[in-house]
Design an enzyme around this catalytic site. Structure first.
Site, PDB file in Angstrom:
ATOM      1  N   THR A  15       0.149  -1.280   0.166  1.00 43.23           N
ATOM      2  CA  THR A  15      -0.427   0.081   0.289  1.00 43.23           C
ATOM      3  C   THR A  15       1.141   1.335   0.081  1.00 43.23           C
ATOM      4  OG1 THR A  15      -1.412  -1.213   1.324  1.00 43.23           O
ATOM      5  CG2 THR A  15      -2.161   0.892   0.954  1.00 43.23           C
ATOM      6  N   ALA A  16       1.904   1.157   0.872  1.00 41.87           N
ATOM      7  CA  ALA A  16       2.943   2.804   0.830  1.00 41.87           C
ATOM      8  C   ALA A  16       3.150   2.633  -0.595  1.00 41.87           C
ATOM      9  CB  ALA A  16       4.041   2.205   1.941  1.00 41.87           C
ATOM     10  N   GLU A  49      -6.461  -2.992   7.021  1.00 42.60           N
ATOM     11  CA  GLU A  49      -6.973  -2.677   6.524  1.00 42.60           C
ATOM     12  C   GLU A  49      -8.449  -1.240   7.370  1.00 42.60           C
ATOM     13  OE1 GLU A  49      -9.027  -6.605   6.174  1.00 42.60           O
ATOM     14  OE2 GLU A  49      -7.957  -6.438   4.559  1.00 42.60           O
ATOM     15  N   LYS A  78     -15.655   4.363   8.079  1.00 43.39           N
ATOM     16  CA  LYS A  78     -15.612   4.415   9.521  1.00 43.39           C
ATOM     17  C   LYS A  78     -15.999   5.701   9.676  1.00 43.39           C
ATOM     18  CE  LYS A  78     -11.322   3.265  12.356  1.00 43.39           C
ATOM     19  NZ  LYS A  78     -10.118   3.446  11.804  1.00 43.39           N
TER      20      LYS A  78
HETATM   21  C1  LIG Z   1      -1.261  -6.794  11.677  1.00 41.71           C
HETATM   22  C2  LIG Z   1      -1.298  -5.268  11.821  1.00 41.71           C
HETATM   23  C3  LIG Z   1      -2.213  -4.098  11.470  1.00 41.71           C
HETATM   24  C4  LIG Z   1      -2.474  -3.158  10.992  1.00 41.71           C
HETATM   25  N1  LIG Z   1      -2.704  -3.076  10.686  1.00 41.71           N
HETATM   26  C5  LIG Z   1      -3.326  -1.448  10.157  1.00 41.71           C
HETATM   27  C6  LIG Z   1      -4.300  -0.504   9.818  1.00 41.71           C
HETATM   28  O1  LIG Z   1      -5.467  -0.635  10.270  1.00 41.71           O
HETATM   29  N2  LIG Z   1      -4.414   0.745   9.415  1.00 41.71           N
HETATM   30  C7  LIG Z   1      -3.354   1.441   8.971  1.00 41.71           C
HETATM   31  O2  LIG Z   1      -2.939   2.353   8.095  1.00 41.71           O
HETATM   32  N3  LIG Z   1      -2.115  -0.168   8.527  1.00 41.71           N
HETATM   33  C8  LIG Z   1      -2.853  -0.745   9.652  1.00 41.71           C
HETATM   34  N4  LIG Z   1      -1.124  -1.936   9.492  1.00 41.71           N
HETATM   35  C9  LIG Z   1       0.731  -1.432   8.418  1.00 41.71           C
HETATM   36  C10 LIG Z   1      -0.100  -1.456   7.277  1.00 41.71           C
HETATM   37  O3  LIG Z   1      -0.354  -3.096   7.289  1.00 41.71           O
HETATM   38  C11 LIG Z   1       1.013  -1.182   6.603  1.00 41.71           C
HETATM   39  O4  LIG Z   1       1.434   0.113   6.995  1.00 41.71           O
HETATM   40  C12 LIG Z   1       0.567  -1.087   5.048  1.00 41.71           C
HETATM   41  O5  LIG Z   1       0.436  -2.447   4.890  1.00 41.71           O
HETATM   42  C13 LIG Z   1       1.713  -0.464   4.119  1.00 41.71           C
HETATM   43  O6  LIG Z   1       3.297  -1.672   3.869  1.00 41.71           O
HETATM   44  P1  LIG Z   1       4.123  -1.374   2.813  1.00 41.71           P
HETATM   45  O7  LIG Z   1       3.518  -1.009   1.856  1.00 41.71           O
HETATM   46  O8  LIG Z   1       5.354  -0.391   3.972  1.00 41.71           O
HETATM   47  O9  LIG Z   1       5.508  -2.416   3.430  1.00 41.71           O
HETATM   48  P2  LIG Z   1       4.901  -4.528   2.490  1.00 41.71           P
HETATM   49  O10 LIG Z   1       2.846  -3.998   2.256  1.00 41.71           O
HETATM   50  O11 LIG Z   1       4.936  -5.282   2.641  1.00 41.71           O
HETATM   51  O12 LIG Z   1       5.540  -3.800   0.806  1.00 41.71           O
HETATM   52  C14 LIG Z   1       6.706  -4.802   0.664  1.00 41.71           C
HETATM   53  C15 LIG Z   1       6.178  -4.567  -0.673  1.00 41.71           C
HETATM   54  O13 LIG Z   1       8.433  -4.566  -1.134  1.00 41.71           O
HETATM   55  C16 LIG Z   1       8.908  -5.549  -1.509  1.00 41.71           C
HETATM   56  N5  LIG Z   1       9.148  -6.140  -0.975  1.00 41.71           N
HETATM   57  C17 LIG Z   1      10.182  -6.063  -0.083  1.00 41.71           C
HETATM   58  N6  LIG Z   1      11.740  -6.449  -0.116  1.00 41.71           N
HETATM   59  C18 LIG Z   1      11.584  -6.841  -2.367  1.00 41.71           C
HETATM   60  C19 LIG Z   1      13.475  -6.827  -2.426  1.00 41.71           C
HETATM   61  N7  LIG Z   1      14.391  -7.463  -2.048  1.00 41.71           N
HETATM   62  N8  LIG Z   1      12.936  -7.126  -3.890  1.00 41.71           N
HETATM   63  C20 LIG Z   1      11.528  -6.964  -4.478  1.00 41.71           C
HETATM   64  N9  LIG Z   1      10.581  -5.904  -3.747  1.00 41.71           N
HETATM   65  C21 LIG Z   1      10.914  -6.442  -2.185  1.00 41.71           C
HETATM   66  C22 LIG Z   1       7.242  -6.838  -1.623  1.00 41.71           C
HETATM   67  O14 LIG Z   1       7.412  -7.637  -2.657  1.00 41.71           O
HETATM   68  C23 LIG Z   1       6.010  -5.623  -0.938  1.00 41.71           C
HETATM   69  O15 LIG Z   1       5.901  -5.383  -2.361  1.00 41.71           O
HETATM   70  C24 LIG Z   1      -1.001  -3.359   9.918  1.00 41.71           C
HETATM   71  C25 LIG Z   1      -0.083  -3.586  10.509  1.00 41.71           C
HETATM   72  C26 LIG Z   1       0.396  -4.896  11.166  1.00 41.71           C
HETATM   73  C27 LIG Z   1       1.329  -5.497  10.639  1.00 41.71           C
END
Ligand SMILES: Cc1cc2nc3c(=O)[nH]c(=O)nc-3n(C[C@H](O)[C@H](O)[C@H](O)COP(=O)(O)OP(=O)(O)OC[C@H]3O[C@@H](n4cnc5c(N)ncnc54)[C@H](O)[C@@H]3O)c2cc1C
Length: 497
Positions: A15-16, A49, A78
């Site tokens: 999502t980020a 979510e 919400k």
């Molecule tokens: C239990 C839990 C509950 C949560 N509840 C909430 C909530 O209610 N509301 C909220 O705002 N946030 C919540 N969050 C946080 C939320 O899930 C994240 O902020 C959000 O999903 C964004 O994640 P991200 O994109 O930073 O990381 P991720 O979704 O983990 O994405 C990481 C990406 O990097 C890629 N990647 C990693 N390493 C490599 C590599 N070596 N080579 C190529 N690609 C790579 C992966 O393939 C993936 O595409 C929660 C988190 C947790 C753990």
């Protein structure tokens, strides 16, 4: 590093990553090329979510209508968060933390006055739930959608399927011209503190002028290659794991609140989507095992003998010292994570991208603007952290060591100490929040709801204590009549299809 990056590479398609890609493509248009590289075999975390009202601002910025994205992402509205079983104080076993509305100006002053008087011993109504419209909307399962004739805005957030939002944002970003690559990054080339290129399997190189690390908890560039310092929050946020299971959607209608129910060693979220309910037990592994947490969650959901699979996750709770180093901005879980109690992670993602653009537009890549940006992001993390720590510190459960330890430790920031001292010494909390200039993290209404919501009142009740002339019947009537203007949540969701 060039002053205006022509080529921006985002590592990570969670999502980020896709939020960043959309915002950058929106802000920069053809000024820069934007590439997202992600590894399908690693995948995304797939939780997260619930949102704050900031996510509405995100979709508004991109000019994406709710009818375009919500049905595709099984999203619901919400109005705030219901906290249950966090306090054993009689009458305070549950309370609601509402999102702000334009109407708060009519009712919040009465709540503050009553809470102030109750802290001084007056026998007045000081539970938050009768004072805020979003609380009434949640109780009646009404959508926070303002009818044309209603001249006040209601802040609201969303619940959604994280995988579907990711896919929606990916498609939208690609429509804006963002390039999408699927590779696993195995190395990061760094020279003089700046990243020159990423190296994928089969020696494929991905060069860029500026890199955004959205690689999740792995933090491949920021913490991995650039060695960004990670500051853990474990001293006062004990939770470090979660176990997640879906249940069917509520046949009685779709809730428009997240429910946070305290458990023996943490809390469970209940997040209503249009096709299912998401549930997750966020707990501290120092107090219970993964098996114990799963059993407690199954018992809570009535799924003890069910074949529904549970998913277990570890959480790295804390933040990096500086989000922007050299030509890399860390974003999302790579940058930090304050546990999900107030669903703030995506809020911080958006604030980081917007703050980065402001700093960059104001000062290019000058150290002065970068340092000011890093200080502001760090302060935001600490401001949100204080509010979440306060939930745990003010809990009024005595049943397990987990809750007792949370209520008694002394690992509080000076800011939070001053808030708590102000409350318990009977001073004006609004004044204290203004003095500290922290209302932009959490407003006085949020702090009052939290502290009063757990029934944390210092003084004994006294017949002599002065009480304000609050007319609770008039407030009930006002809120009830306002609520009559809003549609049922299910009808509002149906209207989007
Ligand atoms: C239990 C839990 C509950 C949560 N509840 C909430 C909530 O209610 N509301 C909220 O705002 N946030 C919540 N969050 C946080 C939320 O899930 C994240 O902020 C959000 O999903 C964004 O994640 P991200 O994109 O930073 O990381 P991720 O979704 O983990 O994405 C990481 C990406 O990097 C890629 N990647 C990693 N390493 C490599 C590599 N070596 N080579 C190529 N690609 C790579 C992966 O393939 C993936 O595409 C929660 C988190 C947790 C753990």
């Amino acid at each position: 590093m060039s002053e205006t990056p022509r080529s921006i590479v985002i590592l990570g398609g969670g999502t980020a990553g896709w939020m960043a890609a959309n915002l950058i493509a929106h802000h920069l248009g053809l000024e820069a090329s934007v590439t997202v590289v992600e590894s399908p075999e690693i995948g995304i975390i797939g939780v997260g979510e619930g949102s704050t009202p900031q996510l509405k601002a995100f979709f508004d910025t991109l000019d994406i209508a709710e009818a375009d994205w919500m049905p595709r992402c099984n999203a619901t509205y919400k109005t705030g968060i219901g906290f249950r079983d966090w306090s054993e104080a009689p009458g305070f076993d549950a309370y609601f933390h509402p999102f702000p509305t334009d109407l708060d100006g009519f009712t919040a002053p009465a709540f503050f006055a009553n809470a102030y008087a109750r802290r001084h011993g007056a026998d007045v109504w000081a539970h938050p739930d009768r004072f805020f419209l979003p609380t009434a909307l949640a109780a009646r399962r009404l959508a926070p959608i303002v009818p044309d004739h209603f001249p006040f805005q209601i802040g609201y957030g969303y619940h959604f399927d994280a995988h579907l939002v990711g896919a929606f944002l990916r498609d939208h970003a690609i429509g804006l011209g963002v390039r999408h690559l699927q590779h696993r990054i195995v190395d990061v080339a760094v020279a003089d503190g700046n990243v020159s290129h990423l190296v994928a399997q089969n020696d494929i190189t991905i060069p860029g002028d500026f890199f955004i690390d959205c690689s999740g908890f792995r933090s491949v560039i920021a913490q991995g290659a650039l060695g960004a310092k990670f500051l853990p929050f474990a001293a006062n946020l004990f939770n470090d794991a979660a176990v997640v299971m879906p249940t069917p959607r509520d046949p009685n209608g779709t809730n428009c609140q997240t429910i946070s129910t305290a458990m023996q060693n943490g809390w469970v979220w209940d997040i209503p989507l249009t096709n299912r309910t998401g549930n997750g037990y966020v707990y501290a592994s120092g107090y219970c095992s993964a098996d114990e947490a799963e059993t407690e969650l199954r018992a809570h959901l009535g799924l003890l003998d069910s074949p529904v699979e549970a998913r277990h996750l570890k959480m790295k709770v804390g933040r990096i010292a500086e989000s922007w180093t050299g030509n890399c901005l860390a974003l999302g879980l790579s940058q930090g994570f304050i546990e999900p109690l107030e669903a703030t992670a995506l809020h911080v993602v958006q604030a980081t991208v917007e703050g980065f653009f402001r700093a960059w537009r104001d000062g290019g890549f000058t150290p002065r603007h970068r340092d000011a940006f890093n200080r502001a992001i760090a302060a935001r993390y600490e401001g949100i952290r204080d509010y979440i720590v306060c939930h745990y510190r003010m809990n009024r459960r005595t049943d397990t060591a987990y809750w007792r330890d949370n209520a008694t430790h002394d690992e509080l920031s000076d800011s939070l100490k001053a808030i708590i001292t102000c409350w318990f010494t009977g001073r004006d909390l609004e004044e204290e929040i203004a003095r500290q200039d922290i209302a932009h993290y959490y407003a006085p209404a949020s702090w009052h709801c939290l502290l009063a919501g757990y029934g944390q009142f210092p003084g004994r009740l006294s017949a002599d204590a002065p009480a304000p002339p609050t007319d609770m019947a008039a407030i009930d009537d006002f809120i009830t009549r306002c609520a009559l203007n809003f549609p049922s949540h299910d009808a509002a969701l149906e209207a989007l299809r």
